[in-house]
Scaffold this active site. Structure first.
Site, PDB file in Angstrom:
ATOM      1  N   ASP A 192     -13.645 -77.099 -13.696  1.00 21.80           N
ATOM      2  CA  ASP A 192     -14.846 -76.320 -13.386  1.00 21.80           C
ATOM      3  C   ASP A 192     -15.371 -75.597 -14.627  1.00 21.80           C
ATOM      4  O   ASP A 192     -14.604 -75.269 -15.528  1.00 21.80           O
ATOM      5  CB  ASP A 192     -14.499 -75.306 -12.277  1.00 21.80           C
ATOM      6  CG  ASP A 192     -15.731 -74.765 -11.579  1.00 21.80           C
ATOM      7  OD1 ASP A 192     -16.832 -75.336 -11.766  1.00 21.80           O
ATOM      8  OD2 ASP A 192     -15.595 -73.762 -10.849  1.00 21.80           O
ATOM      9  N   HIS A 220     -21.325 -81.284 -18.919  1.00 22.06           N
ATOM     10  CA  HIS A 220     -20.578 -82.384 -18.289  1.00 22.06           C
ATOM     11  C   HIS A 220     -20.140 -83.383 -19.361  1.00 22.06           C
ATOM     12  O   HIS A 220     -19.043 -83.923 -19.304  1.00 22.06           O
ATOM     13  CB  HIS A 220     -21.438 -83.077 -17.229  1.00 22.06           C
ATOM     14  CG  HIS A 220     -21.804 -82.177 -16.077  1.00 22.06           C
ATOM     15  ND1 HIS A 220     -20.884 -81.378 -15.446  1.00 22.06           N
ATOM     16  CD2 HIS A 220     -22.981 -81.941 -15.443  1.00 22.06           C
ATOM     17  CE1 HIS A 220     -21.487 -80.696 -14.477  1.00 22.06           C
ATOM     18  NE2 HIS A 220     -22.761 -81.019 -14.463  1.00 22.06           N
ATOM     19  N   LEU A 226       1.157 -93.538 -16.531  1.00 23.22           N
ATOM     20  CA  LEU A 226       0.534 -92.360 -15.915  1.00 23.22           C
ATOM     21  C   LEU A 226      -0.453 -92.841 -14.865  1.00 23.22           C
ATOM     22  O   LEU A 226      -1.235 -93.759 -15.122  1.00 23.22           O
ATOM     23  CB  LEU A 226      -0.226 -91.556 -16.997  1.00 23.22           C
ATOM     24  CG  LEU A 226      -1.209 -90.496 -16.487  1.00 23.22           C
ATOM     25  CD1 LEU A 226      -0.463 -89.318 -15.864  1.00 23.22           C
ATOM     26  CD2 LEU A 226      -2.109 -89.983 -17.617  1.00 23.22           C
TER      27      LEU A 226
HETATM   28  C1  IPE Z   1     -15.356 -77.774  -7.557  1.00 25.87           C
HETATM   29  O1  IPE Z   1     -16.251 -77.138  -8.406  1.00 25.87           O
HETATM   30  C2  IPE Z   1     -15.591 -79.249  -7.594  1.00 25.87           C
HETATM   31  C3  IPE Z   1     -15.283 -79.895  -8.868  1.00 25.87           C
HETATM   32  C4  IPE Z   1     -14.744 -79.342  -9.907  1.00 25.87           C
HETATM   33  C5  IPE Z   1     -15.611 -81.276  -8.918  1.00 25.87           C
HETATM   34  P1  IPE Z   1     -17.587 -76.482  -7.846  1.00 25.87           P
HETATM   35  O2  IPE Z   1     -18.274 -75.859  -9.000  1.00 25.87           O
HETATM   36  O3  IPE Z   1     -18.366 -77.477  -7.057  1.00 25.87           O
HETATM   37  O4  IPE Z   1     -17.004 -75.399  -6.833  1.00 25.87           O
HETATM   38  P2  IPE Z   1     -17.680 -74.104  -6.211  1.00 25.87           P
HETATM   39  O5  IPE Z   1     -18.997 -74.526  -5.641  1.00 25.87           O
HETATM   40  O6  IPE Z   1     -17.854 -73.107  -7.316  1.00 25.87           O
HETATM   41  O7  IPE Z   1     -16.703 -73.637  -5.186  1.00 25.87           O
HETATM   42  C1  IPE Z   2     -17.610 -78.696 -12.832  1.00 26.31           C
HETATM   43  O1  IPE Z   2     -18.498 -77.900 -13.528  1.00 26.31           O
HETATM   44  C2  IPE Z   2     -18.066 -80.125 -12.695  1.00 26.31           C
HETATM   45  C3  IPE Z   2     -18.560 -80.476 -11.356  1.00 26.31           C
HETATM   46  C4  IPE Z   2     -18.505 -79.724 -10.289  1.00 26.31           C
HETATM   47  C5  IPE Z   2     -19.145 -81.789 -11.206  1.00 26.31           C
HETATM   48  P1  IPE Z   2     -19.707 -77.201 -12.825  1.00 26.31           P
HETATM   49  O2  IPE Z   2     -20.894 -78.118 -12.901  1.00 26.31           O
HETATM   50  O3  IPE Z   2     -19.377 -76.744 -11.460  1.00 26.31           O
HETATM   51  O4  IPE Z   2     -19.956 -75.962 -13.773  1.00 26.31           O
HETATM   52  P2  IPE Z   2     -20.297 -74.476 -13.335  1.00 26.31           P
HETATM   53  O5  IPE Z   2     -19.283 -74.050 -12.356  1.00 26.31           O
HETATM   54  O6  IPE Z   2     -21.677 -74.501 -12.755  1.00 26.31           O
HETATM   55  O7  IPE Z   2     -20.236 -73.718 -14.612  1.00 26.31           O
HETATM   56 MG    MG Z   3     -18.574 -75.028 -10.737  1.00 24.56          MG
END
Ligand code: IPE
Ligand code: IPE
Ligand code: MG
Length: 269
Positions: free
Chosen positions: A28, A45, A139
């Site tokens: 995240d 990303h 792995l």
């Molecule tokens: C969780 O992250 C999903 C992934 C890392 C793929 P999110 O950014 O979607 O989670 P929330 O919305 O903050 O809970």
């Molecule tokens: C995690 O990073 C990747 C996915 C959920 C696909 P985020 O896109 O949720 O990044 P933040 O949480 O908005 O910073």
């Molecule tokens: Mg996120």
């Protein structure tokens, strides 16, 4: 464990004989990484993809058996179409450019989640990578894509209900193992360690059944900045934890009936 890895100063504090078998990561913070630099979220990303490569490579090198990566949740479909499209493109590119390296490094790819919702070109790339790598032994990387733990559990319940209706299974024989073997992660040991980056203290619908006794490690570091040193630190902290599974600290493991030996709970009616 390979000796080259054990000599690397990066791992000197680590007991390579006591690694978690299965590490799960909620990757995240990509969006915030980009936004804090005045960049579009997609740059985050992209940088996150480099972290994936680094962590997969290190996991293989030190001898972790399973690495589960939460890459896209069922809930993430609600994001703006442009971001979803960008993520799908990145995923497809990752699969095609990494296949050679996966083959060379003995990495086996598996997928959990509702892949039918993914665009057909991504599905095709996934099928190809999963099929090509299925005999690799070093792995196992489990990508969670269009994944929701509650959806996974609901699917498992449906599958078990069908077996009962067919007469293949008695309701009283529905054990924890029967349920675990009906999940997307059938055959995979539960995660020993769950890492979440970017400081959020929640599970966001990831592996809810499987993390019952998983050690949780949360770091403020955003996923695009999560590289080898951070990962080693998480493993080091994991090794300093005492996993009790409900027992007393000094109770020898041999004296304990394992949860899997338990008879199913029968509810009096
Ligand atoms: C969780 O992250 C999903 C992934 C890392 C793929 P999110 O950014 O979607 O989670 P929330 O919305 O903050 O809970
Ligand atoms: C995690 O990073 C990747 C996915 C959920 C696909 P985020 O896109 O949720 O990044 P933040 O949480 O908005 O910073
Ligand atoms: Mg996120």
């Amino acid at each position: 464990m390979n000796t080259r890895a054990s000599r690397n100063p990066l791992y000197q504090d680590l007991d390579l004989g006591k690694l978690p078998r299965h590490v799960a990561i909620i990757m995240d913070g990509n969006g915030r990484w980009a936004q804090s630099r005045g960049l579009e979220r997609l740059y985050g990303h992209r940088r996150g993809k480099a972290s994936v490569k680094a962590i997969v490579e290190l996991s293989r090198k030190i001898g972790i058996e399973y690495l589960s990566l939460y890459a896209f949740s069922s809930e993430n479909w609600q994001r703006p179409a442009q971001e979803v499209k960008g993520l799908m493109n990145l995923l497809k590119r990752y699969l095609t450019t990494e296949l050679d390296r996966m083959m060379k490094n003995g990495v086996r790819l598996q997928v959990i989640g509702n892949t039918r919702r993914l665009p057909s070109d991504v599905r095709q790339a996934l099928r190809h990578s999963v099929e090509s790598t299925k005999r690799n032994k070093d792995l196992t990387v489990i990508l969670a894509l269009s994944y929701s733990a509650r959806e996974e559990i609901a699917n498992a319940v449906r599958a078990v209900a069908r077996r009962v209706r067919r007469g293949d299974l008695e309701p009283d024989d529905i054990t924890e193992e029967v349920i675990a073997e009906s999940l997307g992660t059938a055959g995979v040991p539960d995660p020993d360690l769950l890492i979440r980056t970017s400081g959020e203290v929640r599970l966001s619908n990831f592996l809810l059944w499987q993390v019952a006794y998983t050690e949780i490690y949360i770091t403020e570091t955003l996923w695009p900045d999560f590289r080898e040193h951070e990962f080693i630190e998480a493993l080091r902290q994991f090794q300093a934890r005492e996993r009790r599974f409900g027992r007393l600290p000094d109770q020898p493991e041999e004296s304990v009936e394992r949860p899997s030996d338990r008879a199913p709970l029968r509810v009096a009616r």
